[in-house]
Design a protein around this motif. Structure first.
Motif, PDB file in Angstrom:
ATOM      1  N   SER A   1      35.914  41.218  48.678  1.00 15.81           N
ATOM      2  CA  SER A   1      35.075  40.987  47.498  1.00 15.81           C
ATOM      3  C   SER A   1      35.867  41.220  46.216  1.00 15.81           C
ATOM      4  N   PHE A   2      35.241  40.856  45.120  1.00 15.44           N
ATOM      5  CA  PHE A   2      35.850  41.045  43.803  1.00 15.44           C
ATOM      6  C   PHE A   2      34.738  41.144  42.767  1.00 15.44           C
ATOM      7  N   SER A   3      35.078  41.604  41.576  1.00 15.29           N
ATOM      8  CA  SER A   3      34.134  41.618  40.457  1.00 15.29           C
ATOM      9  C   SER A   3      34.860  41.151  39.201  1.00 15.29           C
TER      10      SER A   3
ATOM     11  N   PRO B   1      43.815  38.297  46.080  1.00 15.49           N
ATOM     12  CA  PRO B   1      44.387  37.668  44.884  1.00 15.49           C
ATOM     13  C   PRO B   1      43.361  36.744  44.206  1.00 15.49           C
ATOM     14  N   ILE B   2      43.215  36.898  42.899  1.00 12.68           N
ATOM     15  CA  ILE B   2      42.299  36.083  42.100  1.00 12.68           C
ATOM     16  C   ILE B   2      43.070  35.543  40.900  1.00 12.68           C
ATOM     17  N   SER B   3      42.913  34.271  40.617  1.00 14.13           N
ATOM     18  CA  SER B   3      43.500  33.712  39.385  1.00 14.13           C
ATOM     19  C   SER B   3      42.400  33.014  38.592  1.00 14.13           C
ATOM     20  N   ILE B   4      42.447  33.186  37.282  1.00 13.67           N
ATOM     21  CA  ILE B   4      41.445  32.607  36.390  1.00 13.67           C
ATOM     22  C   ILE B   4      42.156  31.729  35.372  1.00 13.67           C
ATOM     23  N   THR B   5      41.627  30.530  35.174  1.00 12.95           N
ATOM     24  CA  THR B   5      42.264  29.561  34.279  1.00 12.95           C
ATOM     25  C   THR B   5      41.233  28.986  33.308  1.00 12.95           C
ATOM     26  N   MET B   6      41.617  28.909  32.039  1.00  9.08           N
ATOM     27  CA  MET B   6      40.794  28.224  31.043  1.00  9.08           C
ATOM     28  C   MET B   6      41.101  26.731  31.151  1.00  9.08           C
ATOM     29  N   VAL B   7      40.088  25.925  31.499  1.00 12.22           N
ATOM     30  CA  VAL B   7      40.310  24.498  31.750  1.00 12.22           C
ATOM     31  C   VAL B   7      39.989  23.646  30.528  1.00 12.22           C
TER      32      VAL B   7
ATOM     33  N   VAL C   1      39.589  39.708  35.918  1.00 13.07           N
ATOM     34  CA  VAL C   1      39.323  40.357  37.206  1.00 13.07           C
ATOM     35  C   VAL C   1      39.180  41.852  36.948  1.00 13.07           C
ATOM     36  N   TYR C   2      38.075  42.431  37.427  1.00 14.40           N
ATOM     37  CA  TYR C   2      37.868  43.871  37.242  1.00 14.40           C
ATOM     38  C   TYR C   2      38.307  44.641  38.492  1.00 14.40           C
ATOM     39  N   LEU C   3      37.710  44.353  39.622  1.00 15.35           N
ATOM     40  CA  LEU C   3      38.105  44.957  40.899  1.00 15.35           C
ATOM     41  C   LEU C   3      38.235  43.848  41.930  1.00 15.35           C
ATOM     42  N   SER C   4      39.223  43.947  42.809  1.00 13.88           N
ATOM     43  CA  SER C   4      39.372  42.888  43.819  1.00 13.88           C
ATOM     44  C   SER C   4      40.179  43.371  45.018  1.00 13.88           C
ATOM     45  N   ASP C   5      39.763  42.908  46.218  1.00 14.45           N
ATOM     46  CA  ASP C   5      40.518  43.147  47.452  1.00 14.45           C
ATOM     47  C   ASP C   5      41.548  42.052  47.698  1.00 14.45           C
TER      48      ASP C   5
END
Length: 260
Positions: A53-55, A137-143, A131-135
């Motif tokens: 999970s992630f937040s 890999p998370i990537s966030i992109t402005m599209v 990304v606040y908490l994550s188990d």
């Protein structure tokens, strides 16, 4: 006794005094800001386990908002349709006005997924999610940015053109620009609230007899107006809904004495 005094008769034409009203509107297609959230399996794994999970964190303090944190989101969460979906969890953050529109890709080559998050147009442009908490890999992109108007336009009347007018000009700025023209005596301006694209409507009344009657429409020069969206489309135009100034036209006849 004839005193050679001529009779004087007066003929008066009259109509209700109605001021000319013209309406200028700026607009752009509605488009919410788009970000993507891509989740990937941990190193050495090829698929995502629903127990991962992630937040997320969203900080809107720069625009008068707050810092908010999402609930925990399953690594395989649906895009929408349940209270555990990414759409519902992000939409529950108190600095998100209404539910965003979220879609989910098919499986990526690494075994993860990409969520496409379109924020409500009422939020205009918001900071990038974090990304606040994550188990995993998370990537966030402005599209894509929200589609917001910017730039300047000018108005022409009677062959005379104003200086540049800001796209969000207030009532005083619009009045100064128009009354600065030698072809316009006086105007009264009412500006609407801005819409989600930073568009406005200016209602312009011409109360002076110097601009009485049914006037020619103002001419808009909008070459310097654009928007921040992908296609940059924007417009400033005279729209319907105003009122023609009153005037008298036509002919009339006068009869005196006997007529054949």
């Amino acid at each position: 006794m004839n005193l050679d005094t001529n009779e004087v008769q007066t003929i008066t034409t009259d109509t209700k005094d109605v001021d000319e009203v013209q309406i200028i509107q700026s607009s752009a297609p509605a488009q919410g800001q788009i970000q993507t959230v891509t989740v990937s399996p941990p190193p050495g794994e090829t698929t995502l386990n629903a127990l991962y999970s992630f937040s997320l964190k969203l900080d809107t303090t720069d625009s008068g908002g707050s810092i908010q944190y999402s609930g925990q989101i399953s690594a395989t969460a649906d895009a929408s349709g349940s209270r555990l979906s990414l759409e519902e969890i992000v939409g529950a953050m108190s600095n998100v006005n209404t539910l965003p529109n979220i879609s989910k890709s098919g499986m990526n080559p690494d075994g993860g997924f990409t969520y496409t998050v379109t924020f409500p147009t009422s939020m205009r442009n918001v900071p990038e999610l974090e990304v606040y908490l994550s188990d995993i890999p998370i990537s966030i992109t402005m599209v894509e940015s929200a589609n917001l108007l910017n730039g300047f336009f000018r108005l022409e009347y009677g062959g005379v053109v104003t200086d540049s007018i800001p796209i969000d000009a207030d009532e005083a700025q619009m009045q100064i620009a128009l009354e600065g023209l030698s072809s316009i005596d006086e105007v009264v301006i009412f500006r609407s609230d801005g819409d989600d694209q930073n568009g406005y409507t200016w209602t312009i009344r011409f109360p002076s007899d110097g601009n009485g009657g049914d006037l020619e429409d103002l001419i808009v020069h909008s070459e310097e107006v654009s928007s921040t969206g992908a296609d940059g489309s924007a417009s400033v135009q005279v729209i319907s809904g105003g009122a023609d100034g009153s005037y008298i036209s036509g002919t009339f006849s006068i009869e005196f004495g006997e007529s054949n």
